[in-house]
Design a protein around this motif. Structure first.
Motif, PDB file in Angstrom:
ATOM      1  N   MET A   1       0.767  -1.194   0.018  1.00  0.00           N
ATOM      2  CA  MET A   1      -0.358   0.017   0.015  1.00  0.00           C
ATOM      3  C   MET A   1       0.852   1.157  -0.100  1.00  0.00           C
ATOM      4  O   MET A   1       1.900   1.430   0.378  1.00  0.00           O
ATOM      5  CB  MET A   1      -0.977  -0.142   1.137  1.00  0.00           C
ATOM      6  N   ALA A   2       0.402   2.368  -0.851  1.00  0.00           N
ATOM      7  CA  ALA A   2       1.328   3.240  -0.745  1.00  0.00           C
ATOM      8  C   ALA A   2       1.067   4.267   0.347  1.00  0.00           C
ATOM      9  O   ALA A   2       0.072   4.125   0.895  1.00  0.00           O
ATOM     10  CB  ALA A   2       0.753   4.346  -2.133  1.00  0.00           C
ATOM     11  N   LYS A   3       3.088   5.050   0.869  1.00  0.00           N
ATOM     12  CA  LYS A   3       2.807   6.263   1.650  1.00  0.00           C
ATOM     13  C   LYS A   3       3.169   6.831   1.795  1.00  0.00           C
ATOM     14  O   LYS A   3       3.149   7.484   0.735  1.00  0.00           O
ATOM     15  CB  LYS A   3       3.993   5.056   2.847  1.00  0.00           C
ATOM     16  N   THR A   4       2.436   7.577   2.558  1.00  0.00           N
ATOM     17  CA  THR A   4       2.366   9.430   2.692  1.00  0.00           C
ATOM     18  C   THR A   4       3.040  10.167   3.873  1.00  0.00           C
ATOM     19  O   THR A   4       2.762   9.167   5.053  1.00  0.00           O
ATOM     20  CB  THR A   4       1.019  10.326   2.268  1.00  0.00           C
ATOM     21  N   VAL A   5       4.148  10.724   4.032  1.00  0.00           N
ATOM     22  CA  VAL A   5       4.912  11.183   4.815  1.00  0.00           C
ATOM     23  C   VAL A   5       5.508  12.590   4.433  1.00  0.00           C
ATOM     24  O   VAL A   5       5.174  13.606   3.673  1.00  0.00           O
ATOM     25  CB  VAL A   5       6.322  10.329   4.774  1.00  0.00           C
TER      26      VAL A   5
ATOM     27  N   LYS B   1       5.400   5.635  -2.704  1.00  0.00           N
ATOM     28  CA  LYS B   1       5.421   6.784  -1.775  1.00  0.00           C
ATOM     29  C   LYS B   1       4.943   8.617  -2.197  1.00  0.00           C
ATOM     30  O   LYS B   1       5.195   9.117  -3.558  1.00  0.00           O
ATOM     31  CB  LYS B   1       6.531   6.842  -0.713  1.00  0.00           C
ATOM     32  N   THR B   2       4.321   9.222  -1.258  1.00  0.00           N
ATOM     33  CA  THR B   2       4.314  10.837  -1.760  1.00  0.00           C
ATOM     34  C   THR B   2       4.648  11.149  -0.399  1.00  0.00           C
ATOM     35  O   THR B   2       4.506  10.873   0.933  1.00  0.00           O
ATOM     36  CB  THR B   2       3.094  10.797  -1.881  1.00  0.00           C
ATOM     37  N   VAL B   3       5.503  12.188  -0.281  1.00  0.00           N
ATOM     38  CA  VAL B   3       6.511  12.794   0.361  1.00  0.00           C
ATOM     39  C   VAL B   3       5.995  14.587   0.242  1.00  0.00           C
ATOM     40  O   VAL B   3       6.409  14.716  -1.130  1.00  0.00           O
ATOM     41  CB  VAL B   3       7.876  12.471   0.275  1.00  0.00           C
ATOM     42  N   TRP B   4       5.836  14.873   1.645  1.00  0.00           N
ATOM     43  CA  TRP B   4       5.683  16.366   1.221  1.00  0.00           C
ATOM     44  C   TRP B   4       6.298  17.013   2.518  1.00  0.00           C
ATOM     45  O   TRP B   4       7.467  16.825   3.655  1.00  0.00           O
ATOM     46  CB  TRP B   4       4.613  16.694   1.706  1.00  0.00           C
TER      47      TRP B   4
END
Length: 219
Positions: free
Chosen positions: A1-5, A212-215
């Protein structure tokens, strides 16, 4: 599952983002012989690109694509290509054929068609480094409906600052990325991220990395 950080930084924002991006590029290059990277235009990412140019990487194994372009001459100060070229491409040893950009000397339809064909050669992107506008737009997708079309590239009427026509990747292209990294600075953009986390359907909310998506947020 894709993660967001989400990283929220009081200081050392640029240095931290550069360190993380550099590490991700090195890891991707260990996995594959050739990687495909999307770069956002606008002012926010430029200091990051400038620092990346000072680092030692096998640039000849990286193909770069621009997330969007203002439909202005490529030698215009408003051109994303000109601005990125000045801080990054012109300072690294990368073959010209590895730099993929919108040819704004062509009529709009032809420019879109040609860029779409180049994007197809990538298949999918490994990493997209993106920004977000104070209104929540990503690339040059100011209205989410624009980004939801089936093509990978589309034209948008005059929008944003500067108020000029633009050619942009759509969600279909951006969401092929394994990793998406957002660089945002400023109170308005931070407020838009808060809106996105609350479920507000702004354009940037529709872009997510497959893995993954990182902000990166400057406090």
């Amino acid at each position: 599952m894709a993660k967001t950080v989400i990283y929220v930084l009081d200081e050392g924002y640029i240095e931290f983002a550069v360190e993380k991006i550099h590490g991700k590029l090195k890891k991707l290059l260990e996995e594959k012989e050739r990687i495909y990277v999307v770069l956002a235009g606008g002012k926010t990412p430029l200091p990051v690109y400038e620092r990346l140019a000072d680092l030692n990487l096998p640039w000849n194994r990286i193909h770069f694509f621009l997330s969007d372009e203002r439909y202005v001459p490529l030698d215009s100060d408003q051109s994303n290509f000109k601005n990125i070229n000045g801080v990054l491409f012109s300072r690294i040893e990368v073959p010209s054929e590895n730099i993929h950009f919108v040819d704004t000397s062509l009529p709009v339809e032809k420019a879109c068609e040609r860029y779409e064909m180049e994007i197809r050669t990538a298949g999918q992107f490994d990493l997209s480094i993106l920004g977000m506008g104070p209104d929540g737009h990503v690339a040059s997708i100011f209205d989410p409906k624009t980004g939801k079309i089936e093509r990978a590239v589309t034209f948008t009427p005059p929008s944003g600052d500067p108020m000029v026509p633009r050619i942009t990747m759509t969600f279909r292209a951006l969401n092929s990325s394994r990793y998406v990294l957002f660089l945002i600075r400023g109170k308005e953009k931070k407020n838009r991220l808060a809106d996105i986390l609350k479920g507000v359907p702004l354009s940037a909310s529709f872009v997510k990395g497959r893995e993954k998506t990182v902000w990166f947020v400057e406090e």
